[in-house]
Design an enzyme around this catalytic site. Structure first.
Site, PDB file in Angstrom:
ATOM      1  N   ARG A 115      10.536   8.015   9.293  1.00  0.00           N
ATOM      2  CA  ARG A 115       9.652   8.030   8.131  1.00  0.00           C
ATOM      3  C   ARG A 115       8.732   6.821   8.233  1.00  0.00           C
ATOM      4  O   ARG A 115       9.166   5.719   8.564  1.00  0.00           O
ATOM      5  CB  ARG A 115      10.454   7.965   6.827  1.00  0.00           C
ATOM      6  CG  ARG A 115       9.561   8.044   5.597  1.00  0.00           C
ATOM      7  CD  ARG A 115      10.333   7.826   4.313  1.00  0.00           C
ATOM      8  NE  ARG A 115       9.441   7.806   3.173  1.00  0.00           N
ATOM      9  CZ  ARG A 115       9.786   7.444   1.943  1.00  0.00           C
ATOM     10  NH1 ARG A 115      11.040   7.058   1.699  1.00  0.00           N
ATOM     11  NH2 ARG A 115       8.901   7.451   0.963  1.00  0.00           N
ATOM     12  N   GLY A 117       6.338   3.578   7.740  1.00  0.00           N
ATOM     13  CA  GLY A 117       6.571   2.338   7.004  1.00  0.00           C
ATOM     14  C   GLY A 117       5.885   2.362   5.651  1.00  0.00           C
ATOM     15  O   GLY A 117       5.134   3.285   5.317  1.00  0.00           O
ATOM     16  N   TRP A 121      -0.001   2.616  -1.117  1.00  0.00           N
ATOM     17  CA  TRP A 121       0.290   3.254  -2.403  1.00  0.00           C
ATOM     18  C   TRP A 121       1.776   3.249  -2.708  1.00  0.00           C
ATOM     19  O   TRP A 121       2.161   3.303  -3.878  1.00  0.00           O
ATOM     20  CB  TRP A 121      -0.287   4.677  -2.435  1.00  0.00           C
ATOM     21  CG  TRP A 121      -1.739   4.690  -2.844  1.00  0.00           C
ATOM     22  CD1 TRP A 121      -2.594   3.625  -2.883  1.00  0.00           C
ATOM     23  CD2 TRP A 121      -2.489   5.826  -3.279  1.00  0.00           C
ATOM     24  NE1 TRP A 121      -3.834   4.018  -3.302  1.00  0.00           N
ATOM     25  CE2 TRP A 121      -3.803   5.374  -3.556  1.00  0.00           C
ATOM     26  CE3 TRP A 121      -2.201   7.170  -3.449  1.00  0.00           C
ATOM     27  CZ2 TRP A 121      -4.805   6.228  -4.000  1.00  0.00           C
ATOM     28  CZ3 TRP A 121      -3.204   8.035  -3.887  1.00  0.00           C
ATOM     29  CH2 TRP A 121      -4.487   7.566  -4.166  1.00  0.00           C
ATOM     30  N   THR A 128       1.476   9.478  -3.654  1.00  0.00           N
ATOM     31  CA  THR A 128       0.549   9.493  -2.524  1.00  0.00           C
ATOM     32  C   THR A 128       0.297  10.902  -2.013  1.00  0.00           C
ATOM     33  O   THR A 128      -0.848  11.321  -1.871  1.00  0.00           O
ATOM     34  CB  THR A 128       1.094   8.624  -1.362  1.00  0.00           C
ATOM     35  OG1 THR A 128       1.480   7.350  -1.878  1.00  0.00           O
ATOM     36  CG2 THR A 128       0.034   8.432  -0.295  1.00  0.00           C
ATOM     37  N   GLY A 129       1.358  11.627  -1.707  1.00  0.00           N
ATOM     38  CA  GLY A 129       1.190  12.995  -1.224  1.00  0.00           C
ATOM     39  C   GLY A 129       0.337  13.062   0.019  1.00  0.00           C
ATOM     40  O   GLY A 129       0.582  12.375   1.007  1.00  0.00           O
ATOM     41  N   ARG A 165      -0.906   6.872   7.981  1.00  0.00           N
ATOM     42  CA  ARG A 165       0.284   6.038   7.878  1.00  0.00           C
ATOM     43  C   ARG A 165       1.369   6.480   8.857  1.00  0.00           C
ATOM     44  O   ARG A 165       2.114   5.644   9.382  1.00  0.00           O
ATOM     45  CB  ARG A 165       0.811   6.004   6.442  1.00  0.00           C
ATOM     46  CG  ARG A 165       1.156   7.357   5.807  1.00  0.00           C
ATOM     47  CD  ARG A 165       1.377   7.169   4.306  1.00  0.00           C
ATOM     48  NE  ARG A 165       1.823   8.363   3.602  1.00  0.00           N
ATOM     49  CZ  ARG A 165       1.011   9.262   3.070  1.00  0.00           C
ATOM     50  NH1 ARG A 165      -0.308   9.147   3.225  1.00  0.00           N
ATOM     51  NH2 ARG A 165       1.505  10.298   2.398  1.00  0.00           N
ATOM     52  N   MET A 221       2.346  17.917  -0.852  1.00  0.00           N
ATOM     53  CA  MET A 221       1.137  17.734  -1.645  1.00  0.00           C
ATOM     54  C   MET A 221       1.521  17.708  -3.129  1.00  0.00           C
ATOM     55  O   MET A 221       2.064  18.682  -3.645  1.00  0.00           O
ATOM     56  CB  MET A 221       0.153  18.869  -1.362  1.00  0.00           C
ATOM     57  CG  MET A 221      -1.297  18.501  -1.664  1.00  0.00           C
ATOM     58  SD  MET A 221      -1.728  18.647  -3.397  1.00  0.00           S
ATOM     59  CE  MET A 221      -2.030  20.412  -3.517  1.00  0.00           C
ATOM     60  N   TYR A 222       1.264  16.570  -3.769  1.00  0.00           N
ATOM     61  CA  TYR A 222       1.721  16.378  -5.142  1.00  0.00           C
ATOM     62  C   TYR A 222       0.742  16.863  -6.206  1.00  0.00           C
ATOM     63  O   TYR A 222       0.941  16.616  -7.399  1.00  0.00           O
ATOM     64  CB  TYR A 222       2.050  14.897  -5.383  1.00  0.00           C
ATOM     65  CG  TYR A 222       3.464  14.531  -4.991  1.00  0.00           C
ATOM     66  CD1 TYR A 222       4.535  14.872  -5.804  1.00  0.00           C
ATOM     67  CD2 TYR A 222       3.726  13.872  -3.805  1.00  0.00           C
ATOM     68  CE1 TYR A 222       5.844  14.555  -5.450  1.00  0.00           C
ATOM     69  CE2 TYR A 222       5.027  13.542  -3.434  1.00  0.00           C
ATOM     70  CZ  TYR A 222       6.074  13.889  -4.260  1.00  0.00           C
ATOM     71  OH  TYR A 222       7.367  13.581  -3.889  1.00  0.00           O
ATOM     72  N   LYS A 230       3.696   6.148 -10.959  1.00  0.00           N
ATOM     73  CA  LYS A 230       4.913   6.916 -11.238  1.00  0.00           C
ATOM     74  C   LYS A 230       5.497   6.581 -12.604  1.00  0.00           C
ATOM     75  O   LYS A 230       5.992   7.462 -13.314  1.00  0.00           O
ATOM     76  CB  LYS A 230       5.938   6.669 -10.136  1.00  0.00           C
ATOM     77  CG  LYS A 230       5.511   7.238  -8.787  1.00  0.00           C
ATOM     78  CD  LYS A 230       6.506   6.939  -7.689  1.00  0.00           C
ATOM     79  CE  LYS A 230       6.002   7.499  -6.350  1.00  0.00           C
ATOM     80  NZ  LYS A 230       6.929   7.197  -5.240  1.00  0.00           N
ATOM     81  N   HIS A 289       6.937  11.993   7.165  1.00  0.00           N
ATOM     82  CA  HIS A 289       7.036  11.564   5.769  1.00  0.00           C
ATOM     83  C   HIS A 289       8.377  11.964   5.163  1.00  0.00           C
ATOM     84  O   HIS A 289       9.112  12.779   5.727  1.00  0.00           O
ATOM     85  CB  HIS A 289       5.890  12.182   4.974  1.00  0.00           C
ATOM     86  CG  HIS A 289       4.556  11.938   5.588  1.00  0.00           C
ATOM     87  ND1 HIS A 289       3.754  10.882   5.245  1.00  0.00           N
ATOM     88  CD2 HIS A 289       3.898  12.609   6.578  1.00  0.00           C
ATOM     89  CE1 HIS A 289       2.650  10.909   5.984  1.00  0.00           C
ATOM     90  NE2 HIS A 289       2.716  11.941   6.792  1.00  0.00           N
TER      91      HIS A 289
END
Length: 362
Positions: A115, A117, A121, A128-129, A165, A221-222, A230, A289
């Site tokens: 995953r 680092g 965000w 972030t999504g 990322r 995707m959020y 949050k 992710h």
């Protein structure tokens, strides 16, 4: 017939030596006797042929065909493409004297999951999504530390998401690997991208690791939560509703993806692309992710929908799986596998590390 057999073997021996010396391979070869070499297989632009007689069989890979003719026999030949040919890595090769059959029986492939680092965000506690946000300084350090943990594990291919990322994490991780091969992102968007990114040095190409980016490995995707804090989101919609969006398996946030929807694309891509490479003996690293990796782990560990929603993955902590005899075996922990513990898992990894030690001894 016996004379034809001896003569055929003589010609084949010469042709194989020529192919080895000049990086050529042979296509179709036919004799009036009992030998026949025919083009059997073509996969991803690569072809192969097989020579079969009583008690004798030979398979050789080939790429481009041409034709040679004489009065009594004919054969096709090919010049191997240096940019597409398989690279022989003496560090990754098996022990001397091992037959091809024993190699197949003992074959295994390593799969490393990381995953990314900490992102900028993550630091700000924002959803972030699929927003493309880079790593923080801490995230860079986490990626480098992850690289130290896997510096002695063989890596032949790297897959990342389309987000920076994850790509940063993959690249920084490889700066710590002892083989010092360079990760190169493949640009296959169109003909021009492929032409402009071509490598023309065979020696340089042997020291590269292909990096394949895929949007299917992106974070969940959020939807309308992306970019929201949050804590503020919990106060606005209620803690229970936000917790339901974040931790349920099949309930998506407004105009976003549920974990189930994320899993459908991530697992489909894994099985159709990455798993095939592992089955061919390639050692693969995936930098992605939290939710796309949870989806893949659900598939690997055969988790239920209730088990996967409780799975937490730390940023920058590599997980190791071994594919052997068609089974995925987890060899690392999401908590924090130690570097020493990783190499106690399989004999092959221990041998690889030993060869690295011998190679880089001063």
């Amino acid at each position: 017939a016996f004379y034809t057999l001896i003569l055929s073997l003589f010609y084949v021996d010469i042709l194989i030596m020529a192919a080895t010396s000049f990086h050529q391979a042979i296509g179709t070869l036919q004799y009036s006797g009992c030998f026949s070499i025919s083009n059997l297989n073509q996969e991803n632009g690569n072809s192969s042929f097989r020579l079969i007689s009583k008690g004798f069989k030979l398979s050789i890979p080939l790429l481009r065909t041409g034709t040679y003719c004489s009065r009594k026999n004919s054969f096709s030949y090919i010049h191997a493409s240096t940019s597409q040919s398989t690279v022989f890595d003496p560090v990754s090769s098996s022990s001397k004297g091992m037959t091809s059959d024993s190699k197949k029986k003992s074959s295994e492939a390593a799969l490393i999951l990381i995953r990314h680092g900490e992102s900028m965000w993550n630091e700000k506690n924002l959803f972030t999504g699929c927003v493309d946000v880079p790593l923080t300084k801490k995230g860079v350090e986490e990626a480098i530390e992850a690289g130290k943990r896997i510096s002695n594990i063989p890596i032949d291919m790297i897959y990342t998401s389309a987000l920076i990322r994850a790509q940063m994490t993959a690249m920084l991780t490889m700066t710590e690997h002892r083989r010092k091969k360079v990760p190169i992102i493949l640009h296959d968007e169109d003909k021009q991208a492929r032409a402009w990114s071509q490598i023309f040095s065979e020696d340089t190409n042997k020291q590269c690791i292909p990096v394949i980016t895929a949007w299917q490995l992106n974070e969940r995707m959020y939807g309308e939560l992306q970019g929201l804090n949050k804590q503020e989101t919990a106060e606005r919609f209620g803690k229970e509703k936000v917790h339901e969006w974040r931790r349920s398996y099949d309930i998506p946030p407004p105009n976003g993806e549920s974990l189930e929807m994320c899993a459908q694309r991530a697992v489909a891509y894994f099985t159709e692309n990455i798993e095939l490479q592992l089955q061919r003996g390639k050692n693969v690293m995936i930098a992605a992710h939290g939710n796309s990796l949870r989806s893949i782990i659900m598939y690997l560990d055969k988790l239920t929908s209730q088990e996967v929603i409780r799975l937490e993955l730390s940023t920058g902590i590599p997980m190791l799986y071994i594919l052997k005899e068609g089974q995925f075996i987890r060899r690392g922990s999401p908590v924090a596998p130690t570097e020493a513990g990783v190499y106690a898992y399989t004999k092959r990894l221990a041998q690889y590390r030993q060869r690295l030690d011998e190679m880089f001894q001063s």
